[in-house]
Design a protein around this motif. Structure first.
Motif, PDB file in Angstrom:
ATOM      1  N   LEU A  28       7.412 -32.682  22.755  1.00 13.76           N
ATOM      2  CA  LEU A  28       6.043 -32.705  22.268  1.00 13.76           C
ATOM      3  C   LEU A  28       5.778 -31.427  21.499  1.00 13.76           C
ATOM      4  N   LEU A  29       5.294 -31.561  20.264  1.00  9.41           N
ATOM      5  CA  LEU A  29       4.918 -30.413  19.452  1.00  9.41           C
ATOM      6  C   LEU A  29       3.394 -30.315  19.416  1.00  9.41           C
ATOM      7  N   PHE A  30       2.892 -29.087  19.311  1.00 12.54           N
ATOM      8  CA  PHE A  30       1.449 -28.873  19.327  1.00 12.54           C
ATOM      9  C   PHE A  30       1.090 -27.884  18.231  1.00 12.54           C
ATOM     10  N   ALA A  31       0.076 -28.215  17.459  1.00 11.08           N
ATOM     11  CA  ALA A  31      -0.378 -27.341  16.368  1.00 11.08           C
ATOM     12  C   ALA A  31      -1.824 -26.964  16.604  1.00 11.08           C
ATOM     13  N   GLU A  32      -2.177 -25.719  16.273  1.00 14.80           N
ATOM     14  CA  GLU A  32      -3.549 -25.269  16.408  1.00 14.80           C
ATOM     15  C   GLU A  32      -3.810 -24.124  15.449  1.00 14.80           C
ATOM     16  N   ARG A  33      -5.062 -24.005  15.034  1.00 15.98           N
ATOM     17  CA  ARG A  33      -5.465 -22.889  14.186  1.00 15.98           C
ATOM     18  C   ARG A  33      -5.425 -21.598  15.004  1.00 15.98           C
ATOM     19  N   LEU A  34      -4.890 -20.544  14.444  1.00 15.34           N
ATOM     20  CA  LEU A  34      -4.767 -19.274  15.147  1.00 15.34           C
ATOM     21  C   LEU A  34      -6.125 -18.639  15.427  1.00 15.34           C
ATOM     22  N   ARG A  35      -7.055 -18.732  14.486  1.00 20.38           N
ATOM     23  CA  ARG A  35      -8.403 -18.151  14.615  1.00 20.38           C
ATOM     24  C   ARG A  35      -8.371 -16.628  14.745  1.00 20.38           C
ATOM     25  N   ARG A  36      -7.383 -16.018  14.129  1.00 20.13           N
ATOM     26  CA  ARG A  36      -7.302 -14.569  14.020  1.00 20.13           C
ATOM     27  C   ARG A  36      -6.758 -14.245  12.629  1.00 20.13           C
ATOM     28  N   ARG A  37      -7.166 -13.120  12.090  1.00 25.39           N
ATOM     29  CA  ARG A  37      -6.567 -12.683  10.830  1.00 25.39           C
ATOM     30  C   ARG A  37      -5.161 -12.183  11.121  1.00 25.39           C
ATOM     31  N   MET A  38      -4.184 -12.746  10.422  1.00 27.66           N
ATOM     32  CA  MET A  38      -2.790 -12.345  10.619  1.00 27.66           C
ATOM     33  C   MET A  38      -2.199 -11.944   9.279  1.00 27.66           C
ATOM     34  N   ARG A  39      -1.442 -10.848   9.295  1.00 26.83           N
ATOM     35  CA  ARG A  39      -0.833 -10.332   8.072  1.00 26.83           C
ATOM     36  C   ARG A  39       0.653 -10.086   8.310  1.00 26.83           C
ATOM     37  N   VAL A  40       1.409 -10.157   7.218  1.00 27.43           N
ATOM     38  CA  VAL A  40       2.850  -9.931   7.279  1.00 27.43           C
ATOM     39  C   VAL A  40       3.218  -8.845   6.282  1.00 27.43           C
ATOM     40  N   ARG A  41       3.994  -7.873   6.748  1.00 27.69           N
ATOM     41  CA  ARG A  41       4.379  -6.747   5.903  1.00 27.69           C
ATOM     42  C   ARG A  41       5.885  -6.757   5.682  1.00 27.69           C
ATOM     43  N   PHE A  42       6.277  -6.510   4.424  1.00 28.90           N
ATOM     44  CA  PHE A  42       7.696  -6.440   4.066  1.00 28.90           C
ATOM     45  C   PHE A  42       7.843  -5.520   2.864  1.00 28.90           C
ATOM     46  N   GLY A  43       8.789  -4.590   2.944  1.00 32.86           N
ATOM     47  CA  GLY A  43       9.042  -3.708   1.811  1.00 32.86           C
ATOM     48  C   GLY A  43       7.819  -2.942   1.365  1.00 32.86           C
ATOM     49  N   ASP A  44       7.022  -2.450   2.313  1.00 28.92           N
ATOM     50  CA  ASP A  44       5.801  -1.686   2.025  1.00 28.92           C
ATOM     51  C   ASP A  44       4.749  -2.496   1.289  1.00 28.92           C
ATOM     52  N   ALA A  45       4.804  -3.812   1.411  1.00 35.31           N
ATOM     53  CA  ALA A  45       3.794  -4.656   0.769  1.00 35.31           C
ATOM     54  C   ALA A  45       3.326  -5.713   1.763  1.00 35.31           C
ATOM     55  N   TRP A  46       2.061  -6.143   1.594  1.00 35.62           N
ATOM     56  CA  TRP A  46       1.554  -7.259   2.378  1.00 35.62           C
ATOM     57  C   TRP A  46       1.946  -8.547   1.659  1.00 35.62           C
TER      58      TRP A  46
END
Length: 295
Positions: A28-46
């Motif tokens: 069973l797979l489940f999906a839901e909205r995170l409801r938080r601001r999430m950011r990803v950083r790589f190589g000194d950039a967002w």
């Protein structure tokens, strides 16, 4: 644990069972909205910044965040031409991620043509946890894996008697242990340092990391290897166990109110989702800034 990991209700080794008249699918797979601001950083950039990430809970995996394409820097993605097959969700197209003069192959992916029941994942990008320099909620780095709202820890004082023995030698005895209840695990019993014969504990090299408790140090007890552990600098939310010692009942004799404890099925932790180049300083941000500790 969480919803789909360890012994969660959607994992392959759930501690409980659903009360349904008909058998449920094996997966069973489940999906839901995170409801938080999430950011990803790589190589000194967002490379991603979103308040609309979608979490996928999949049996045997920590939750994975999928970002809308409009919240991803398209300049950071290059299609690799590599396509793999997800057992439930179809073709998975892979991307190289590049920014700040760096490139990492197969560092992001997209469900190319998800089935109708997973249509919410169309046009979304996920990033490989180990490949990125960091995932953040607002300005705080999230270490280990995406935050799982279904993982919980409760700590309780008790007046029960806990005794630890190595043969005829008493290693620890206390009438006021602390018990830690953690989602998906049997209770873990922690002994105050004053109630332990520390001459019997031999520190060993090598630490593990828990995203909810912090860095963990281990001890040998006699011939029992890594039979005890401690969170010397436990995260603020669990600092009641900081410096206390817990003992593994399948490695050494542990008795609670005279009854010997045994390791329960499914309690071994399988490493998964480790951060890329995570060092001790990153794993213990509360030591540098106590106001920014996280669980």
């Amino acid at each position: 644990m969480g919803l789909s990991w360890q012994q969660g209700p959607l994992s392959g080794s759930a501690n409980g069972h659903f009360l349904t008249p008909e058998p449920l699918p094996d997966r069973l797979l489940f999906a839901e909205r995170l409801r938080r601001r999430m950011r990803v950083r790589f190589g000194d950039a967002w490379v991603a910044d979103s308040e609309n990430a979608l979490l996928l809970h999949e049996p045997g995996h920590y939750p994975v965040a999928y970002f809308p394409r409009e919240d991803v820097d398209e300049r950071a993605l290059t299609a690799s031409g590599k396509v793999t097959q997800h057992k439930d969700l179809g073709d998975t197209a892979w991307y190289a991620v590049h920014a700040g003069g760096r490139t990492t192959e197969r560092a992001a992916w997209e469900l190319a043509a998800p089935p109708g029941f997973a249509a919410d994942f169309r046009g979304r990008i996920a990033f490989a946890w180990r490949a990125m320099d960091g995932f953040y909620e607002e300005d705080e780095r999230i270490v280990g894996h995406a935050s799982d709202a279904y993982h919980r820890i409760d700590i309780r004082n008790t007046s029960r008697t806990l005794e630890v023995r190595d043969g005829d030698t008493v290693i620890a005895r206390t009438e006021h242990p602390v018990v830690l209840y953690e989602s998906g695990f049997a209770p873990r019993w922690y002994v105050p340092t004053a109630d332990i014969d520390h001459s019997r504990l031999q520190p060993v090299e090598g630490q593990t990391f828990c995203p909810y408790k912090g860095l963990c140090d281990y001890y040998d007890v006699g011939d029992a290897r890594r039979a005890a552990w401690t969170y010397r600098d436990a995260y603020r939310e669990v600092d009641r166990i900081g410096g206390m010692v817990s003992f593994e009942p399948d490695e050494i004799e542990v008795r609670l109110d005279g009854e010997r404890l045994h390791l329960e099925t499914g309690q071994q932790v399988t490493p998964h989702g480790v951060d890329r180049s995570l060092d001790a300083a990153e794993a213990t941000p509360h030591l540098a800034n106590p106001n920014r500790a996280r669980l």
